[in-house]
Design an enzyme around this catalytic site. Structure first.
Site, PDB file in Angstrom:
ATOM      1  CB  SER A  66      -0.952   0.020   1.195  1.00 34.15           C
ATOM      2  OG  SER A  66      -2.004  -0.888   0.968  1.00 34.15           O
ATOM      3  CE  LYS A  69      -3.717   0.472  -1.340  1.00 36.04           C
ATOM      4  NZ  LYS A  69      -4.408  -0.177  -0.221  1.00 36.04           N
ATOM      5  CE1 TYR A 193      -5.085  -1.414  -4.373  1.00 34.21           C
ATOM      6  CE2 TYR A 193      -5.480  -3.780  -4.318  1.00 34.21           C
ATOM      7  CZ  TYR A 193      -5.258  -2.587  -3.659  1.00 34.21           C
ATOM      8  OH  TYR A 193      -5.193  -2.564  -2.292  1.00 34.21           O
ATOM      9  CE1 TYR A 245      -4.672   1.426   4.703  1.00 34.83           C
ATOM     10  CE2 TYR A 245      -3.038   0.393   6.093  1.00 34.83           C
ATOM     11  CZ  TYR A 245      -3.487   0.741   4.863  1.00 34.83           C
ATOM     12  OH  TYR A 245      -2.757   0.411   3.767  1.00 34.83           O
ATOM     13  CB  VAL A 263       0.059  -5.809   4.282  1.00 41.23           C
ATOM     14  CG1 VAL A 263      -1.166  -5.264   4.965  1.00 41.23           C
ATOM     15  CG2 VAL A 263      -0.173  -6.059   2.808  1.00 41.23           C
TER      16      VAL A 263
HETATM   17  N1  LIG Z   1      -2.467  -2.466   3.479  1.00 41.35           N
HETATM   18  C1  LIG Z   1      -1.979  -2.967   2.374  1.00 41.35           C
HETATM   19  O1  LIG Z   1      -0.791  -2.883   2.109  1.00 41.35           O
HETATM   20  C2  LIG Z   1      -2.951  -3.694   1.509  1.00 41.35           C
HETATM   21  C3  LIG Z   1      -2.460  -3.932   0.095  1.00 41.35           C
HETATM   22  C4  LIG Z   1      -2.847  -5.282  -0.454  1.00 41.35           C
HETATM   23  N2  LIG Z   1      -2.364  -5.409  -1.804  1.00 41.35           N
HETATM   24  C5  LIG Z   1      -4.355  -5.481  -0.415  1.00 41.35           C
HETATM   25  O2  LIG Z   1      -5.000  -5.026  -1.283  1.00 41.35           O
HETATM   26  O3  LIG Z   1      -4.903  -6.064   0.480  1.00 41.35           O
END
Ligand SMILES: NC(=O)CC[C@H](N)C(=O)O
Length: 316
Positions: A66, A69, A193, A245, A263
């Site tokens: 993420s 993003k 994505y 988050y 993650v």
């Molecule tokens: N928090 C994350 O890094 C989530 C990214 C992961 N590719 C997902 O979509 O669940």
């Protein structure tokens, strides 16, 4: 009292993190990430002059997940400008990164671009008018350009692993499609994505790639103008409020910097006017943010006096 020496602080943090027994839990819902050794740690601090102060496993590639993003938001704002905010909000969600609960009440408009639903909507905007392969190529090239390093690549095994198990993200995307928030074919959007989440970088590359956010939209090392100063300031604001988050408040309280986690265990943090910092440790806390990554950043901002909310006497 003189300011502490950054190289000493980084070396101390790396040594302390290597020795800690509490390492968090690696993400297992993407099976390929579940195989990563949690006993790894890296910290890289990219400074205004382009030098990078490194500690730990700074040259090891990891899945940025993420953290990507931040860069897809940067790209989409460049393509769509403020129209982007018609499709994605910019308020903290107060729920998990992959939560679906708010989407129904808010008619398919995700709370912010850093939760999964929001990032999928942003990816849809990047995809419009392109083939998935072109859109993905554009995201990858942006990261290679920002890091000034062609070694940045997509880890196909991680992407395939998530493609096989990404049922929750499929639900989010289909739900948004039902509300007319997603324009393109859902499987194409998710393909792009999953692959941009699977971009692999080293901590050194990630710190360099985030440098423009610390220096008013311009990478001082390469001289490249990436975005306007105003846009960089706004991306930093969203990183501060939404980048972790429902752990964003805790991150602001402890670290005191705009930051974005993934993650894979990476975090990109921005020290405005001073530095861009990447940390990586694969074990996660209960919110899905890097456990030791957050602790390391807290040590860094405390010792260097780098929190945006004020420095203790004798630092800064
Ligand atoms: N928090 C994350 O890094 C989530 C990214 C992961 N590719 C997902 O979509 O669940």
């Amino acid at each position: 009292m003189p300011s502490p020496d950054l190289s000493d602080v980084v070396a101390e943090i790396a040594a302390e993190m290597a020795a800690r027994p509490d390492r968090g839990q690696v993400a297992t819902y993407i099976p390929e990430l579940g195989r990563i050794d949690p006993n790894q740690f890296a910290i890289a601090v990219a400074l205004r002059d382009g030098s990078v102060v490194c500690g730990g496993d700074c040259g090891t590639y990891f899945s940025i997940q993420s953290v990507s993003k931040v860069f897809t938001l940067t790209l989409a704002l460049g393509l769509a400008g403020d129209r982007l905010w018609n499709r994605v909000g910019r308020e903290p969600s107060g729920s998990r990164f992959n939560s679906i609960v708010q989407l129904e009440q808010e008619r398919g408009i995700p709370r912010n671009p850093f939760i999964n639903a929001g990032a999928i909507a942003v990816t849809d905007m990047i995809l419009s008018g392109h083939q998935p392969r072109e859109a993905l190529g554009e995201i990858l090239r942006l990261l290679q350009f920002l890091a000034d390093d062609d070694g940045v690549h997509i880890d196909r095994a991680v992407a395939a692993s998530e493609e096989r198990t990404g049922f929750n993200n499929r639900a989010l995307a289909n739900f948004m499609k039902g509300f007319g928030v997603i324009e393109n074919t859902v499987e194409y959007v998710l393909g792009v994505y999953f692959h941009h989440c699977a971009i692999a970088m080293t901590a050194r590359q990630l710190a360099a790639a985030g440098s423009f956010l610390a220096h008013q939209g311009k990478n001082p090392a390469t001289g490249h103008s990436v975005i306007t100063a105003e846009r960089a300031r706004r991306i930093n604001a969203i990183m501060l409020t939404c980048g972790h988050y429902d752990g964003s408040g805790e991150f602001a309280y402890r670290v005191g910097l705009p930051g974005k986690s993934g993650v894979g265990g990476g975090i990109l943090a921005v020290v405005p006017g001073k530095a861009s910092v990447a940390v990586w440790s694969p074990g996660l806390d209960a919110w899905g943010n890097s456990h030791l990554g957050r602790i390391a950043l807290e040590m860094l901002t405390t010792r260097m006096g780098w929190s945006i909310f004020g420095a203790p006497a004798g630092t800064g």
